[in-house]
Write an enzyme that holds these catalytic residues in place. Structure first.
Site, PDB file in Angstrom:
ATOM      1  CE  LYS A 102      40.677 -11.336   3.634  1.00  0.00           C
ATOM      2  NZ  LYS A 102      39.586 -12.335   3.675  1.00  0.00           N
TER       3      LYS A 102
ATOM      4  CB  SER B 151      41.472 -12.111  -4.913  1.00  0.00           C
ATOM      5  OG  SER B 151      40.982 -11.506  -3.744  1.00  0.00           O
TER       6      SER B 151
ATOM      7  CD  GLU C  16      27.770  -7.736  -0.104  1.00  0.00           C
ATOM      8  OE1 GLU C  16      28.174  -8.899   0.014  1.00  0.00           O
ATOM      9  OE2 GLU C  16      26.619  -7.452  -0.510  1.00  0.00           O
TER      10      GLU C  16
ATOM     11  N   GLY D 160      28.779  -6.500  -6.494  1.00  0.00           N
ATOM     12  CA  GLY D 160      28.991  -7.796  -5.825  1.00  0.00           C
ATOM     13  C   GLY D 160      28.254  -7.843  -4.503  1.00  0.00           C
TER      14      GLY D 160
ATOM     15  CG  ASP E 102      28.321 -11.982  -2.321  1.00  0.00           C
ATOM     16  OD1 ASP E 102      28.842 -10.915  -2.701  1.00  0.00           O
ATOM     17  OD2 ASP E 102      28.860 -12.739  -1.501  1.00  0.00           O
TER      18      ASP E 102
ATOM     19  CB  SER F 178      39.594  -3.837   5.639  1.00  0.00           C
ATOM     20  OG  SER F 178      39.159  -3.514   4.335  1.00  0.00           O
TER      21      SER F 178
END
Lengths: 328, 328
Positions: free
Chosen positions: A58, A83, A210, A214, A216, A311
């Site tokens: 990130k 989060s 995923e 979750g 999506d 990650s």
């Protein structure tokens, strides 16, 4: 042949992001293990973003976005909702670039992530994720009240381009990767990686992973439109999104093979193997790509040269101990 | 000025060892962390031998020794005695070079190390360390019976030269290191590192770190002759030697500043910090150099550029969990 709709992030955007963030981020190492190769039946290369600044990829997206701010925007500071890892990343980037940062975090985020975000000098505003408050709304309200620039965790072209920079490094170090697998939350990492990797070699196959609870992005791809899921119950706190953004959905749809899913137990097994064989502490969501490979879910993986993005590594020590225990 | 006695391993020996082992070993990465730097009050560079083949620097010494064998010696195979990492290293090197290997291991060695040694195709002979049997005697008897070549864990010039190769890499990556700190068991790693580092830059200061309970090298330096200690009770299974060898003692005496000691609790604290901040799984003995720095034991460290060797990562997951818990 059907023309692809034009995507919001180009290979050139990723290259430009790389030039901007170069002074601020680590070039993370690629590690391998013959024992893992034997177990996976493939040649596996781990891109270790756990060693990135703030312990996760990130940092790339945050620096990519914040280095684009105008002098006027810089003077008003930034606000982000996250989060955890994105929060730390924006807090760090703000500190390095001498900006003010306000971060909206859920009360149930890992204590280490909240503490680290405060440690970078950001103001942290906590909200109750389960209670139904929307972090987006809180973030937008603060942005309006303070005139600050909202830095979304994935719904932003500069953030996506920043995440893609890891794939440029990865393919410089291992030019002949055939498949690259990344975790997928809102799709920023996966879409940035896809733009960069396809820009280097259009033949590379991309997969996102995923948590089962979750999925999506997977459901959205299947439906051909964005599908929202309830807040997923998963140990992968970094992957607890409920819907992708239009821009990440469009890129993932255009450039990747699709989405795979893994269970919490599969994440735990992957974490335990990474600890024992690779000596790496990886957080649950950060191990998702490897979990999919380890459990035979990546199509046509046998004998291939596979890039796995680890990650993030931000997991409380007590939680890490619990998660790698009792796997039967 | 008193002339140094000539040492058994030269800088040229280390360079030659490096050429021999290059095809077989990993060039391990050097990692840094700003948060660790702030905590230590110095610029800290971690040489991550936890990512070396077999999870420890011992692969270097084993390949260095086995690549020197004559065709006749190769046909008779090798035998080694070791509490763990050296065993795995000799087993791996033997497999890669198509030799037969017999490894003498204590019954209380970590299960993962025994299993890994067998996994490399070596024959494992277990002995009772507490009961008083001497592994040296068992190893020598097997060597005589089978005509095999004994590969000592540290009392061997080719092994010492091999361990020193890590310092050549370290100083290529971070040329201006001022201090290098390594764990010290029998002294093979420390003496090889000292020969190599002093060969590159005579100004570098070297320190070795022993567990408090097993300070045989420290006592030997103080006495000016080799001192034997009882089998040390320490969590650092890789550092449980009772006496240095003449050749390692001579090099450590001539080229290093001396030996520091750490308690088991200090090792555990270092392991916990390496896991939470660096995302690294390091075994107790492998964390000894960092434990000394973390607890302020390295003289004149403030503000210096310090190289810390993380020498091994082979710790059973259950043991790792226990060791990083309950540190008060």
């Amino acid at each position: 042949m059907i023309a692809s709709p034009s995507l919001s992030v180009t290979f050139g955007d990723v290259q430009a992001a790389r030039d901007r963030i170069l002074p601020y981020i680590h070039r993370t190492p690629v590690l391998t293990s013959r024992l893992i190769d034997e177990q996976a039946g493939a040649r596996v290369f781990f891109k270790c973003e756990i060693f990135q600044k703030v312990g996760a990829f990130k940092a790339r997206g945050a620096f990519s976005r914040l280095t684009l701010l105008s002098p006027k925007e810089r003077s008003r500071g930034v606000v982000a909702f996250s989060s955890g890892n994105h929060a730390q990343a924006v807090a760090l980037a703000a500190r390095e670039l001498s900006l003010r940062a306000t971060i909206v975090m859920p009360t149930d985020a890992p204590a280490s992530k909240i503490a680290a975000t405060r440690g970078y000098g950001a103001q942290v505003v906590l909200y109750d994720r389960i209670g139904g408050e929307s972090r987006e709304e809180i973030g937008r309200r603060i942005a309006e009240e303070e005139g600050a620039v909202l830095v979304p965790p994935f719904d932003d072209d500069a953030v996506i381009a920043g995440q893609g920079t890891l794939a440029l490094e990865f393919l410089e170090d291992v030019p002949d990767l055939e498949i690259v697998v990344t975790p997928c939350s809102g799709g920023g990492l996966l879409s940035g990686t896809a733009v960069a990797a396809k820009g280097v070699n259009p033949e590379i196959r991309l997969w996102g992973v995923e948590p089962e609870a979750g999925d999506d992005m997977k459901r959205s791809l299947e439906a051909g439109r964005i599908i929202e899921v309830p807040l997923p119950a998963t140990i992968a706190d970094a992957l607890q999104t409920t819907r992708p953004a239009e821009r990440t959905f469009a890129i993932v749809r255009a450039l990747t093979e699709g989405i795979l899913t893994v269970s919490d137990l599969e994440l735990q097994r992957a974490m335990a193997l990474l600890a024992s064989r690779m000596k790496l502490v990886v957080e649950p969501g950060g191990a998702a790509a490897f979990a999919a490979l380890l459990h035979g879910k990546v199509p046509d993986a046998a004998g291939r040269r596979i890039g796995i993005v680890l990650s993030g590594g931000n997991v409380d020590p007590e939680r890490f101990r619990t998660l790698i225990s009792d796997l039967g």
